[in-house]
Scaffold this active site. Structure first.
Site, PDB file in Angstrom:
ATOM      1  N   GLY A  10      -1.832   6.787   5.049  1.00  0.00           N
ATOM      2  CA  GLY A  10      -0.603   6.861   4.263  1.00  0.00           C
ATOM      3  C   GLY A  10      -0.706   7.945   3.221  1.00  0.00           C
ATOM      4  N   MET A  15      -1.336   7.750   0.209  1.00  0.00           N
ATOM      5  CA  MET A  15      -2.409   7.567  -0.756  1.00  0.00           C
ATOM      6  C   MET A  15      -3.789   7.646  -0.111  1.00  0.00           C
ATOM      7  SD  MET A  15      -1.137   7.424  -3.680  1.00  0.00           S
ATOM      8  CE  MET A  15      -2.580   6.888  -4.576  1.00  0.00           C
ATOM      9  N   ASP A  46       2.231   0.388  -8.576  1.00  0.00           N
ATOM     10  CA  ASP A  46       2.706   0.699  -7.222  1.00  0.00           C
ATOM     11  C   ASP A  46       2.854  -0.578  -6.400  1.00  0.00           C
ATOM     12  OD1 ASP A  46       3.624   2.463  -5.311  1.00  0.00           O
ATOM     13  OD2 ASP A  46       1.643   2.853  -4.472  1.00  0.00           O
TER      14      ASP A  46
END
Length: 451
Positions: A35, A37, A148
């Site tokens: 992803g 991140m 987040d």
């Protein structure tokens, strides 16, 4: 590229680690996720003989040494958390100049997948959100802000227990521009207004994101969305979400209040702690609601001046007169509180925000409408709006002649009574539809003169 450059990971794109690669005392088994991140690998801890998850940050998130130190500090703080609803971080380190951390490997499904694949019952949703809130509460008590919170950062283990992932990562992510190339609408759609505006995000920002997750679990869609990132940002900053009841039947008022309070754009009006969320949701789950929440507010309404859509600006008198006649009629009802004309008419502007107006006037509903008048022809629209969630309770359009003006007013008044579930005695009903004249010309002159 020189030989020295080839060993500097911060100038390269990420190269996937192959099976068997040893990262310190960890041996890569397989890649299990990717992803914005970073990439996640299932690995074996050779020393302790257990499976772990290794998450490697992409190089662009840690270009400079200060950022790398910040990541390490945040990850070490998160590693001190010990809670059943938080995935444990074992270690933080670097491999070939790329930061990574080792964390508990949880076999299960992400909440994102659960929302997509399952029709969760309200009881199960409340149960899951209570546990997620308990994990957040533990972190907030340790002065750690997640930054987040979103479904892909919650994993449901094989026993049905939710666990929060990626504490500390968002602190790194916040160093990037919200609208940077490659960022996703999904992430922006879970951000709090203060995050989007670049302001400091504290634990209440996590609670706003939690409200978005709760809304999505119930409805299957985000409360704030748009076709572009800019449109989504505008929605988060300025729009009021549709009520839960539009997408799912049987929503308790207390659950709607909880979601609305979590999604307050002003952080001072939100829940001030995760403990407050837990308390309200537990009362909802057990049916032990406080007396104050059981009270049913007395029906109340503000009638705003109808908007003039006619070509002739002088028809403004007719629009205001329509609203005032409705105020006078509704004020005759004993079970309904009606905002005074002077109070309601101060909000005569095209950009009016109905929920805000309703809260300022202390009413539960607002009636607004428009009038288009051409000669003897009328087109009148009216809509009754709930202040609590901004949802239309009733709306109607009338294409009639001026001869029907009294009948239109009666229909609107009676529709409001029906939607607010007011029980009218016959004398009150007669007062509601009482006419002082049957002359349309006299009525028109009366409105013009009063204006």
């Amino acid at each position: 590229m020189t030989a020295d450059e080839s060993h500097d990971d911060r100038t390269q794109s990420f190269v996937a680690l192959s099976k068997g690669t040893e990262v310190g005392h960890y041996r890569i088994i397989e890649k299990i996720g990717a992803g914005g991140m970073g990439d996640v690998y299932l690995a074996e801890d050779i020393t302790l003989n257990r499976k772990v998850a290794l998450k490697f940050l992409p190089p662009h998130l840690c270009r400079d040494e200060a950022c790398r130190r910040r990541f390490k500090r945040e990850a070490q703080a998160a590693a001190r958390l010990d809670h059943s609803n938080v995935v444990t971080i074992y270690e933080v380190g670097e491999f070939q100049n790329r930061p990574f951390f080792a964390m508990q490997h949880v076999a299960g499904q992400s909440l994102k997948g659960v929302i997509k694949d399952s029709d969760l019952s309200l009881d199960r949703i409340v149960e899951l959100v209570i546990q997620i809130s308990e994990g957040l509460s533990k972190a907030h008590q340790s002065n750690i802000v997640h930054r987040d919170v979103k479904p892909s950062n919650v994993v449901i283990d094989v026993n049905g227990c939710p666990k929060l992932l990626d504490f500390g990562l968002a602190a790194i992510k916040d160093t990037d521009q919200v609208t940077k190339t490659g960022s996703t609408l999904g992430t922006v759609g879970y951000m709090s207004p203060e995050q989007i505006q670049g302001k400091e995000a504290d634990h209440r920002s996590d609670l706003f994101s939690l409200g978005i997750v709760l809304y999505e679990m119930i409805t299957g869609r985000l409360p704030f969305r748009g076709d572009t990132e800019v449109a989504t940002i505008n929605s988060v900053l300025n729009e009021v979400p549709e009520p839960l009841s539009r997408y799912k039947a049987g929503i308790p008022d207390e659950l709607q209040r909880t979601v609305s309070k979590l999604l307050e754009k002003d952080s001072s009006l939100r829940y001030q702690s995760a403990a407050g969320v837990i308390s309200d949701l537990k009362r909802l789950a057990t049916g032990q609601l406080s007396d104050s929440k059981r009270e049913v507010a007395q029906p109340s309404i503000a009638v705003l001046p109808f908007t003039n859509l006619s070509a002739d600006p002088e028809q403004e008198y007719f629009c205001e007169g329509m609203a005032e006649e409705l105020i006078n009629g509704l004020a005759q009802l004993g079970g309904l509180k009606v905002a005074a004309r002077t109070s309601a008419f101060q909000f005569k502007r095209p950009d009016r925000n109905i929920p805000t107006i309703g809260r300022e006037l202390g009413v539960t509903t607002v009636l607004e409408g428009s009038v288009r008048k051409a000669g003897n022809r009328l087109r009148i629209t009216a809509q009754l709006i709930s202040v609590k969630d901004g949802f239309h309770l009733w709306s109607e359009k009338y294409d009639r002649t001026l001869d029907d003006i009294f009948a239109i007013q009666d229909e609107i008044s009676l529709a409001i009574v029906e939607k607010l579930r007011l029980q009218l005695l016959e004398p009150e009903k007669k007062r509601l539809v009482r006419r002082h004249t049957d002359s349309k010309e006299a009525y028109n002159l009366y409105l013009r003169g009063r204006y």
